[in-house]
Design a protein around this motif. Structure first.
Motif, PDB file in Angstrom:
ATOM      1  N   LYS A  63       6.046  -6.447   3.168  1.00  0.00           N
ATOM      2  CA  LYS A  63       6.731  -5.964   3.438  1.00  0.00           C
ATOM      3  C   LYS A  63       5.925  -4.679   4.283  1.00  0.00           C
ATOM      4  CE  LYS A  63       9.610  -5.271  -0.774  1.00  0.00           C
ATOM      5  NZ  LYS A  63       9.319  -4.560  -2.029  1.00  0.00           N
ATOM      6  N   VAL A  64       6.994  -3.734   4.982  1.00  0.00           N
ATOM      7  CA  VAL A  64       6.319  -3.243   6.311  1.00  0.00           C
ATOM      8  C   VAL A  64       5.728  -2.051   4.726  1.00  0.00           C
ATOM      9  CG1 VAL A  64       7.471  -3.722   7.987  1.00  0.00           C
ATOM     10  CG2 VAL A  64       8.332  -2.046   6.737  1.00  0.00           C
ATOM     11  N   LYS A  65       4.791  -1.242   5.332  1.00  0.00           N
ATOM     12  CA  LYS A  65       4.081  -0.304   4.936  1.00  0.00           C
ATOM     13  C   LYS A  65       4.645   0.792   4.099  1.00  0.00           C
ATOM     14  CE  LYS A  65      -0.351  -0.185   6.207  1.00  0.00           C
ATOM     15  NZ  LYS A  65      -1.427   0.116   7.117  1.00  0.00           N
ATOM     16  N   LYS A  66       6.490   1.092   5.531  1.00  0.00           N
ATOM     17  CA  LYS A  66       6.880   2.489   4.917  1.00  0.00           C
ATOM     18  C   LYS A  66       8.363   1.639   3.725  1.00  0.00           C
ATOM     19  CE  LYS A  66      10.061   5.030   7.917  1.00  0.00           C
ATOM     20  NZ  LYS A  66      10.743   4.754   8.880  1.00  0.00           N
ATOM     21  N   ASP A  67       7.486   0.572   3.312  1.00  0.00           N
ATOM     22  CA  ASP A  67       8.426  -0.321   2.034  1.00  0.00           C
ATOM     23  C   ASP A  67       7.608  -0.491   0.482  1.00  0.00           C
ATOM     24  OD1 ASP A  67      11.190   0.118   3.459  1.00  0.00           O
ATOM     25  OD2 ASP A  67      11.062  -1.842   4.463  1.00  0.00           O
ATOM     26  N   GLY A  68       6.584  -0.072   0.937  1.00  0.00           N
ATOM     27  CA  GLY A  68       5.151  -0.168   0.370  1.00  0.00           C
ATOM     28  C   GLY A  68       4.887  -1.948   0.173  1.00  0.00           C
ATOM     29  N   GLY A  69       4.945  -2.216   1.520  1.00  0.00           N
ATOM     30  CA  GLY A  69       4.114  -3.723   1.536  1.00  0.00           C
ATOM     31  C   GLY A  69       2.718  -3.455   2.446  1.00  0.00           C
ATOM     32  N   GLU A  70       2.287  -4.427   2.609  1.00  0.00           N
ATOM     33  CA  GLU A  70       0.789  -4.372   3.491  1.00  0.00           C
ATOM     34  C   GLU A  70       0.887  -3.988   5.126  1.00  0.00           C
ATOM     35  OE1 GLU A  70      -1.612  -6.672   2.434  1.00  0.00           O
ATOM     36  OE2 GLU A  70      -1.725  -5.385   0.542  1.00  0.00           O
ATOM     37  N   PHE A  71       2.114  -4.809   5.754  1.00  0.00           N
ATOM     38  CA  PHE A  71       2.380  -4.914   7.080  1.00  0.00           C
ATOM     39  C   PHE A  71       2.307  -3.040   8.077  1.00  0.00           C
ATOM     40  CE2 PHE A  71       3.032  -8.694   5.323  1.00  0.00           C
ATOM     41  CZ  PHE A  71       2.539  -9.399   5.887  1.00  0.00           C
ATOM     42  N   ASP A  72       1.849  -2.926   9.469  1.00  0.00           N
ATOM     43  CA  ASP A  72       1.682  -1.732   9.983  1.00  0.00           C
ATOM     44  C   ASP A  72       3.322  -1.732  10.749  1.00  0.00           C
ATOM     45  OD1 ASP A  72      -0.759  -0.580   9.080  1.00  0.00           O
ATOM     46  OD2 ASP A  72      -2.227  -1.931  10.609  1.00  0.00           O
ATOM     47  N   GLN A  73       4.215  -0.695  11.283  1.00  0.00           N
ATOM     48  CA  GLN A  73       4.913  -0.507  11.614  1.00  0.00           C
ATOM     49  C   GLN A  73       4.521  -0.199  12.926  1.00  0.00           C
ATOM     50  OE1 GLN A  73       5.509   0.580   8.291  1.00  0.00           O
ATOM     51  NE2 GLN A  73       5.498   3.037   8.747  1.00  0.00           N
ATOM     52  N   PHE A  74       5.745  -0.550  13.777  1.00  0.00           N
ATOM     53  CA  PHE A  74       4.894   0.697  15.053  1.00  0.00           C
ATOM     54  C   PHE A  74       5.541   1.721  14.828  1.00  0.00           C
ATOM     55  CE2 PHE A  74       6.694  -3.595  16.438  1.00  0.00           C
ATOM     56  CZ  PHE A  74       5.503  -4.067  16.103  1.00  0.00           C
ATOM     57  N   ALA A  75       5.044   2.509  15.932  1.00  0.00           N
ATOM     58  CA  ALA A  75       5.076   3.960  16.560  1.00  0.00           C
ATOM     59  C   ALA A  75       6.527   4.250  16.649  1.00  0.00           C
ATOM     60  CB  ALA A  75       4.374   4.604  17.001  1.00  0.00           C
ATOM     61  N   GLY A  76       7.439   4.408  15.968  1.00  0.00           N
ATOM     62  CA  GLY A  76       8.974   4.741  16.372  1.00  0.00           C
ATOM     63  C   GLY A  76      10.309   3.499  15.979  1.00  0.00           C
ATOM     64  N   ALA A  77       9.013   2.222  15.311  1.00  0.00           N
ATOM     65  CA  ALA A  77      10.196   1.166  14.761  1.00  0.00           C
ATOM     66  C   ALA A  77       9.753   0.878  14.246  1.00  0.00           C
ATOM     67  CB  ALA A  77       9.601   0.486  16.157  1.00  0.00           C
ATOM     68  N   THR A  78      10.932   0.719  12.938  1.00  0.00           N
ATOM     69  CA  THR A  78      10.467   0.454  11.464  1.00  0.00           C
ATOM     70  C   THR A  78      11.202  -0.878  11.483  1.00  0.00           C
ATOM     71  OG1 THR A  78      10.035   2.190  10.930  1.00  0.00           O
ATOM     72  CG2 THR A  78      10.167   1.066   9.410  1.00  0.00           C
ATOM     73  N   ILE A  79      12.464  -1.153  12.050  1.00  0.00           N
ATOM     74  CA  ILE A  79      13.464  -1.830  12.282  1.00  0.00           C
ATOM     75  C   ILE A  79      12.720  -3.258  12.601  1.00  0.00           C
ATOM     76  CG2 ILE A  79      15.598  -2.860  12.321  1.00  0.00           C
ATOM     77  CD1 ILE A  79      16.517   0.017  12.305  1.00  0.00           C
ATOM     78  N   THR A  80      12.410  -3.463  14.113  1.00  0.00           N
ATOM     79  CA  THR A  80      11.663  -4.377  14.116  1.00  0.00           C
ATOM     80  C   THR A  80      10.064  -5.345  13.203  1.00  0.00           C
ATOM     81  OG1 THR A  80      12.331  -3.258  16.623  1.00  0.00           O
ATOM     82  CG2 THR A  80      11.224  -5.470  16.472  1.00  0.00           C
ATOM     83  N   PRO A  81       9.542  -4.696  12.614  1.00  0.00           N
ATOM     84  CA  PRO A  81       8.629  -5.445  12.054  1.00  0.00           C
ATOM     85  C   PRO A  81       8.880  -5.630  11.147  1.00  0.00           C
ATOM     86  CG  PRO A  81       7.702  -2.742  12.742  1.00  0.00           C
ATOM     87  CD  PRO A  81       9.086  -3.484  13.199  1.00  0.00           C
ATOM     88  N   ARG A  82       9.724  -5.240  10.295  1.00  0.00           N
ATOM     89  CA  ARG A  82      10.525  -5.280   9.066  1.00  0.00           C
ATOM     90  C   ARG A  82      11.810  -6.698   8.766  1.00  0.00           C
ATOM     91  NH1 ARG A  82      14.596  -0.993   7.381  1.00  0.00           N
ATOM     92  NH2 ARG A  82      12.744   0.494   6.320  1.00  0.00           N
ATOM     93  N   GLY A  83      12.427  -6.680  10.063  1.00  0.00           N
ATOM     94  CA  GLY A  83      12.673  -7.928  10.233  1.00  0.00           C
ATOM     95  C   GLY A  83      11.945  -8.811  10.435  1.00  0.00           C
ATOM     96  N   VAL A  84      10.782  -8.308  11.064  1.00  0.00           N
ATOM     97  CA  VAL A  84      10.240 -10.256  11.366  1.00  0.00           C
ATOM     98  C   VAL A  84       9.130 -10.443  10.651  1.00  0.00           C
ATOM     99  CG1 VAL A  84       7.708 -10.071  12.896  1.00  0.00           C
ATOM    100  CG2 VAL A  84       9.666  -9.263  13.921  1.00  0.00           C
ATOM    101  N   VAL A  85       8.209  -8.886   9.502  1.00  0.00           N
ATOM    102  CA  VAL A  85       8.611  -9.936   8.313  1.00  0.00           C
ATOM    103  C   VAL A  85       8.896 -10.620   7.098  1.00  0.00           C
ATOM    104  CG1 VAL A  85       6.743  -8.829   5.772  1.00  0.00           C
ATOM    105  CG2 VAL A  85       6.277  -7.433   8.284  1.00  0.00           C
ATOM    106  N   ASN A  86      10.185 -10.226   7.145  1.00  0.00           N
ATOM    107  CA  ASN A  86      11.281 -10.947   5.989  1.00  0.00           C
ATOM    108  C   ASN A  86      11.226 -12.208   6.745  1.00  0.00           C
ATOM    109  OD1 ASN A  86      11.286  -8.827   4.606  1.00  0.00           O
ATOM    110  ND2 ASN A  86      13.541  -8.213   5.935  1.00  0.00           N
ATOM    111  N   ALA A  87      11.199 -11.829   8.193  1.00  0.00           N
ATOM    112  CA  ALA A  87      11.131 -13.577   8.449  1.00  0.00           C
ATOM    113  C   ALA A  87      10.760 -14.503   8.549  1.00  0.00           C
ATOM    114  CB  ALA A  87      11.635 -13.496  10.206  1.00  0.00           C
ATOM    115  N   VAL A  88       9.278 -13.965   8.683  1.00  0.00           N
ATOM    116  CA  VAL A  88       8.435 -14.706   8.436  1.00  0.00           C
ATOM    117  C   VAL A  88       7.775 -14.951   6.807  1.00  0.00           C
ATOM    118  CG1 VAL A  88       6.004 -14.808   8.292  1.00  0.00           C
ATOM    119  CG2 VAL A  88       7.071 -14.148  10.199  1.00  0.00           C
TER     120      VAL A  88
END
Lengths: 224, 199
Positions: B156-181
């Motif tokens: 998951k992205v860090k904001k959701d308690g996971g390992e992956f950095d989100q970008f400044a100002g954008a969480t939804i995009t990295p979250r979508g990519v992490v979930n897809a992978v």
């Protein structure tokens, strides 16, 4: 103005500029100008379509009856756009990947249609071609300028990715003027398009005023 | 007959016919070139996501049609060395801030990510578009990861308690990519036998 071609060229490029004077083609003028390179590419594609369709409409102007002229114009513009779309996809693929999504939108640009109706339908072939080409180049100048301003303020670069559009030898055009952290994101987003286009129209009117000319009302020379 | 509307109809019809013919010719002339360009594009993205494993075949033509977890048909491209599958690549889909994000993932025979690339997206320029390789190296971070590393609950992205950095100002995009992978790896795990069978 003794030479009619001088008049046509001046009108197209500056005095009666499609974007800054007639306020036509606003959709691509704002949607495609997130960078100078995008604006330039979109402008050139539009210019090609306008020159070709003006030429065709002037050629067939005596055969197109008044009642069906609008559908015939749209048919001609749409054919030219599809032609550019297919040819670019096949033979200028790198450019197509950048602009491909927006080429079909030229059909819905009111500037080509306005010039066909206001000029090409009543003019001989050569002046019509020159008018279409110059109006298209004026459109290119407008889009490139808007794109350049938005790109400099928004991302701090100028002509980024120009080598994708024009070939590797144009790499020198790609400039970074400001550090990326200084970019004002809003200028890349739609509000930036409206702001910059508005300011450009003001600039053009001020320049015209200084030159001592009457301000032409928007749309006076075309249809909406 | 002097029906004016008949004359107008004929004029319009003649123009439609003429320009229709022109278009048909152009379409015919460009078909082969356009197909060749599409194949080149696919080979490009395949060679990027399959970099890191050796292969001696052409993955763009060694394909198998599968159905993913959302019942969408996807084409799986396979790289082989002497007939043995060394890696597979397929499209995965994430939901971003402005619609679907289309990505291509490459996975080796052991289930490790070889590479991920964004193919198409509508994310905000300057924020979400950092998932593109040419705009940042964030997307390269997935290389070498698998469902065991990190563990599934940390995908998951860090904001959701996971390992992956989100970008400044954008969480939804990295979250979508992490979930897809993660979904892409789960797809591989679920169909491993079929995906890696010999030729």
């Amino acid at each position: 103005m003794s030479n009619p071609y001088t008049r046509i060229v001046r009108d197209g490029l500056w005095e009666n500029n499609g974007v800054f004077s007639m306020l036509l083609g606003m959709c691509p003028a704002m949607a495609m100008t997130t960078s100078a390179t995008n604006g330039f590419g979109m402008g050139l594609a539009t210019a090609a379509v306008m020159a070709a369709s003006s030429l065709l409409v002037a050629t067939f102007r005596n055969h197109i009856s008044q009642e069906v002229r609008i559908p015939v114009f749209i048919l001609i513009v749409a054919t030219m756009v599809t032609l550019v779309d297919l040819a670019m996809n096949a033979w200028m693929h790198e450019l197509y990947k950048v602009l491909g999504l927006f080429i079909p939108l030229i059909v819905s640009n009111c500037l080509p249609l306005a010039r066909l109706e206001a000029f090409a339908a009543k003019a001989p072939v050569v002046p019509a071609f020159v008018d279409g080409l110059c109006m298209g180049l004026g459109f290119t100048i407008a889009l490139t300028t808007i794109g350049a301003v938005r790109e400099i303020i928004g991302s701090g670069t100028l002509f980024a990715d120009a080598s994708l559009l024009l070939g590797p030898s144009f790499k020198f055009m790609e400039l970074r003027l400001l550090p990326a952290s200084m970019g004002v994101l809003m200028m890349i987003l739609p509000p930036g398009g409206f702001l910059v286009t508005g300011l450009m129209v003001v600039c053009k009117r001020l320049l015209d005023l200084r030159a001592g000319k009457e301000i032409q009302m928007a749309g006076a020379h075309g249809i909406a | 007959m002097t029906l004016p509307s008949l004359r107008h109809g004929l004029i319009l019809g003649a123009f439609c016919l003429g320009f229709g013919l022109v278009l048909a010719v152009i379409a015919q002339v460009t078909t082969d070139d356009i197909a060749a360009r599409a194949l080149e594009d696919r080979q490009n993205s395949l060679s990027q996501v399959l970099a890191g494993v050796p292969f001696d075949n052409n993955p763009a033509t060694d394909t198998v049609l599968m159905e993913n977890a959302d019942h969408k048909e996807i084409t799986v491209y396979r790289s082989r060395l002497k007939g043995e599958v060394t890696g597979v690549a397929y499209e995965i889909y994430g939901s971003g801030y402005a619609g679907e994000i289309k990505l291509m993932i490459g996975v080796d025979a052991a289930g490790q990510v070889l590479g991920v690339r964004a193919l198409a997206h509508h994310e905000t320029p300057g924020l979400g578009d950092k998932i593109e390789e040419k705009k940042g190296d964030w997307i390269l971070r997935f290389t070498g990861l698998s469902l065991a590393n990190p563990l599934p609950e940390r995908w998951k992205v860090k904001k959701d308690g996971g390992e992956f950095d989100q970008f400044a100002g954008a969480t939804i995009t990295p979250r979508g990519v992490v979930n897809a992978v993660r979904g892409g790896l789960e797809f591989f795990a679920a169909h491993k036998a079929r995906l890696t069978e010999g030729s």
